[in-house]
Design a protein around this motif. Structure first.
Motif, PDB file in Angstrom:
ATOM      1  N   LEU A  33      11.660  -3.850  -6.284  1.00 44.54           N
ATOM      2  CA  LEU A  33      12.755  -3.552  -7.210  1.00 44.54           C
ATOM      3  C   LEU A  33      12.311  -3.704  -8.661  1.00 44.54           C
ATOM      4  O   LEU A  33      12.716  -2.921  -9.530  1.00 44.54           O
ATOM      5  N   LYS A  34      11.485  -4.696  -8.920  1.00 43.84           N
ATOM      6  CA  LYS A  34      11.000  -4.932 -10.281  1.00 43.84           C
ATOM      7  C   LYS A  34      10.208  -3.731 -10.784  1.00 43.84           C
ATOM      8  O   LYS A  34      10.338  -3.318 -11.948  1.00 43.84           O
ATOM      9  N   GLU A  35       9.403  -3.140  -9.906  1.00 46.72           N
ATOM     10  CA  GLU A  35       8.594  -1.995 -10.316  1.00 46.72           C
ATOM     11  C   GLU A  35       9.423  -0.711 -10.368  1.00 46.72           C
ATOM     12  O   GLU A  35       9.152   0.192 -11.160  1.00 46.72           O
ATOM     13  N   LEU A  36      10.453  -0.636  -9.528  1.00 45.09           N
ATOM     14  CA  LEU A  36      11.318   0.546  -9.514  1.00 45.09           C
ATOM     15  C   LEU A  36      12.208   0.622 -10.752  1.00 45.09           C
ATOM     16  O   LEU A  36      12.544   1.714 -11.218  1.00 45.09           O
ATOM     17  N   PHE A  64       3.962   5.692  -2.837  1.00 43.38           N
ATOM     18  CA  PHE A  64       5.304   6.232  -3.078  1.00 43.38           C
ATOM     19  C   PHE A  64       5.608   6.295  -4.578  1.00 43.38           C
ATOM     20  O   PHE A  64       6.137   7.301  -5.078  1.00 43.38           O
ATOM     21  N   ILE A  65       5.275   5.245  -5.303  1.00 41.98           N
ATOM     22  CA  ILE A  65       5.545   5.176  -6.743  1.00 41.98           C
ATOM     23  C   ILE A  65       4.837   6.306  -7.488  1.00 41.98           C
ATOM     24  O   ILE A  65       5.391   6.908  -8.419  1.00 41.98           O
ATOM     25  N   ILE A  66       3.623   6.611  -7.108  1.00 44.15           N
ATOM     26  CA  ILE A  66       2.874   7.694  -7.757  1.00 44.15           C
ATOM     27  C   ILE A  66       3.635   9.017  -7.623  1.00 44.15           C
ATOM     28  O   ILE A  66       3.756   9.790  -8.574  1.00 44.15           O
ATOM     29  N   LYS A  67       4.180   9.257  -6.430  1.00 46.06           N
ATOM     30  CA  LYS A  67       4.943  10.480  -6.184  1.00 46.06           C
ATOM     31  C   LYS A  67       6.260  10.466  -6.957  1.00 46.06           C
ATOM     32  O   LYS A  67       6.667  11.466  -7.548  1.00 46.06           O
ATOM     33  N   LEU A  68       6.923   9.316  -6.947  1.00 51.69           N
ATOM     34  CA  LEU A  68       8.227   9.193  -7.602  1.00 51.69           C
ATOM     35  C   LEU A  68       8.128   9.456  -9.102  1.00 51.69           C
ATOM     36  O   LEU A  68       8.992  10.119  -9.694  1.00 51.69           O
ATOM     37  N   LYS A  69       7.099   8.959  -9.724  1.00 51.51           N
ATOM     38  CA  LYS A  69       6.934   9.102 -11.172  1.00 51.51           C
ATOM     39  C   LYS A  69       6.812  10.561 -11.610  1.00 51.51           C
ATOM     40  O   LYS A  69       7.134  10.906 -12.751  1.00 51.51           O
ATOM     41  N   LYS A  70       6.371  11.425 -10.718  1.00 50.90           N
ATOM     42  CA  LYS A  70       6.163  12.837 -11.057  1.00 50.90           C
ATOM     43  C   LYS A  70       7.463  13.638 -11.076  1.00 50.90           C
ATOM     44  O   LYS A  70       7.497  14.749 -11.596  1.00 50.90           O
ATOM     45  N   GLU A  71       8.531  13.076 -10.503  1.00 48.67           N
ATOM     46  CA  GLU A  71       9.779  13.823 -10.348  1.00 48.67           C
ATOM     47  C   GLU A  71      10.739  13.583 -11.508  1.00 48.67           C
ATOM     48  O   GLU A  71      10.888  12.458 -11.979  1.00 48.67           O
ATOM     49  N   ASP A  72      11.401  14.655 -11.942  1.00 51.79           N
ATOM     50  CA  ASP A  72      12.428  14.534 -12.990  1.00 51.79           C
ATOM     51  C   ASP A  72      13.796  14.217 -12.389  1.00 51.79           C
ATOM     52  O   ASP A  72      14.585  13.466 -12.967  1.00 51.79           O
ATOM     53  N   GLU A  73      14.078  14.804 -11.236  1.00 55.29           N
ATOM     54  CA  GLU A  73      15.358  14.603 -10.550  1.00 55.29           C
ATOM     55  C   GLU A  73      15.111  13.934  -9.204  1.00 55.29           C
ATOM     56  O   GLU A  73      14.236  14.362  -8.443  1.00 55.29           O
ATOM     57  N   ILE A  74      15.874  12.900  -8.920  1.00 51.47           N
ATOM     58  CA  ILE A  74      15.745  12.218  -7.632  1.00 51.47           C
ATOM     59  C   ILE A  74      17.128  11.961  -7.046  1.00 51.47           C
ATOM     60  O   ILE A  74      18.090  11.727  -7.770  1.00 51.47           O
ATOM     61  N   CYS A  75      17.191  12.028  -5.751  1.00 55.08           N
ATOM     62  CA  CYS A  75      18.428  11.676  -5.049  1.00 55.08           C
ATOM     63  C   CYS A  75      18.221  10.314  -4.413  1.00 55.08           C
ATOM     64  O   CYS A  75      17.144  10.031  -3.873  1.00 55.08           O
ATOM     65  N   LEU A  76      19.217   9.445  -4.500  1.00 54.37           N
ATOM     66  CA  LEU A  76      19.076   8.129  -3.880  1.00 54.37           C
ATOM     67  C   LEU A  76      20.349   7.718  -3.150  1.00 54.37           C
ATOM     68  O   LEU A  76      21.438   8.223  -3.418  1.00 54.37           O
ATOM     69  N   LYS A 135       0.833  -1.205   0.000  1.00 52.66           N
ATOM     70  CA  LYS A 135       0.000   0.000   0.000  1.00 52.66           C
ATOM     71  C   LYS A 135       0.868   1.256   0.000  1.00 52.66           C
ATOM     72  O   LYS A 135       0.669   2.165  -0.815  1.00 52.66           O
ATOM     73  N   ASP A 136       1.834   1.314   0.925  1.00 54.14           N
ATOM     74  CA  ASP A 136       2.719   2.481   0.996  1.00 54.14           C
ATOM     75  C   ASP A 136       3.588   2.589  -0.244  1.00 54.14           C
ATOM     76  O   ASP A 136       3.886   3.696  -0.719  1.00 54.14           O
ATOM     77  N   PHE A 137       3.972   1.427  -0.785  1.00 52.25           N
ATOM     78  CA  PHE A 137       4.805   1.441  -1.985  1.00 52.25           C
ATOM     79  C   PHE A 137       4.038   2.024  -3.176  1.00 52.25           C
ATOM     80  O   PHE A 137       4.590   2.805  -3.955  1.00 52.25           O
ATOM     81  N   ASN A 138       2.788   1.664  -3.312  1.00 50.67           N
ATOM     82  CA  ASN A 138       1.967   2.177  -4.416  1.00 50.67           C
ATOM     83  C   ASN A 138       1.831   3.693  -4.345  1.00 50.67           C
ATOM     84  O   ASN A 138       1.901   4.389  -5.361  1.00 50.67           O
TER      85      ASN A 138
END
Length: 256
Positions: free
Chosen positions: A133-136, A85-97, A80-83
């Motif tokens: 990881l597969k979805e990321l 999170f993914i929605i938010k992640l997809k909106k970003e052009d730059e990410i720090c990891l 649930k939390d991952f889903n």
């Protein structure tokens, strides 16, 4: 002969430590007072005495005024939390990891989790579960990626089946180029000297060096989460600072 004995006696007297001398102070009065740490920090920052910043004694979290801001860090350990999170992640052009592993050797390290940040004070720690990881994979492979010493993260993620195809910024390289002194390039030292923030030491998780020190794989992932989120968050904040400084110094070309 008599003169030699006299000189020998004087030499012994000079080399003897006097233990019964009356002194007008107490030893406790010589104890260093750390209360001026914040003032010293601000002074060194103001006049750019960055080489001296690392010499300020490091206090514990409770006694330091520059240690802890209240960030919003979130552990992602369920679908649930991952889903969300993914929605938010997809909106970003730059990410720090930042990656967390069980070894410093990137050629054989096992991935434990990945932390992400794209806004100061906020970060997410995603457990390295196969389904996550597969979805990321298709998402992060094409994002502009920021990291600190990102070569390590690149190698670890590639072993786990994820390839960073668009590495955009490495704060370690930026710090090296912008440094005017031979200062430490460790993330926690840079967070302190550049952002006035004391990061959580890894010893809080695994203990001090020695036979009883833990491996990160033996640490509760909930504890790792905050530690890793902090890494991603402050790498993002350093990125925001360094990209402006590189542009000001006309060093972006050299950096790239």
């Amino acid at each position: 002969m008599r003169e030699n004995k006299k000189l020998a006696y004087l030499s012994r007297e000079l080399a003897t430590i006097i233990l019964d001398l009356d002194l007008d102070f107490e030893l406790a009065d010589t104890e260093w007072d750390y209360s001026g740490e914040q003032t010293a920090y601000e002074l060194f920052q103001k006049y750019e005495f960055r080489s001296l910043l690392s010499k300020i004694p490091k206090l514990d979290k409770q006694s330091s005024e520059v240690f802890n801001n209240k960030e919003s860090y979130k552990l992602i350990d369920n679908q649930k939390d991952f889903n969300e999170f993914i929605i938010k992640l997809k909106k970003e052009d730059e990410i720090c990891l930042d990656t967390e592993t069980d070894s410093l050797d990137s050629n054989q390290a096992t991935l434990l989790g990945i932390s992400f940040s794209w806004q100061a004070g906020q970060a997410y720690y995603v457990l390295a579960q196969e389904n996550f990881l597969k979805e990321l994979k298709p998402i992060i492979e094409n994002k502009k990626v920021i990291g600190h010493h990102i070569k390590y993260d690149y190698k670890v993620l590639k072993l786990a089946g994820l390839e960073l195809k668009n590495i955009y910024f490495d704060t370690l390289v930026a710090a090296y180029l912008l440094s005017k002194t031979n200062r430490s390039l460790k993330l926690d030292d840079l967070a302190f000297s550049e952002l006035a923030y004391r990061m959580q030491p890894i010893e809080d998780l695994i203990g001090k060096k020695g036979k009883d020190q833990l491996n990160m794989r033996d640490v509760d992932y909930k504890k790792i989460s905050n530690y890793s989120c902090e890494d991603a968050d402050y790498t993002w904040q350093l990125y925001q600072k360094y990209k402006k400084e590189l542009k000001k110094e006309t060093m972006l070309g050299l950096f790239s």
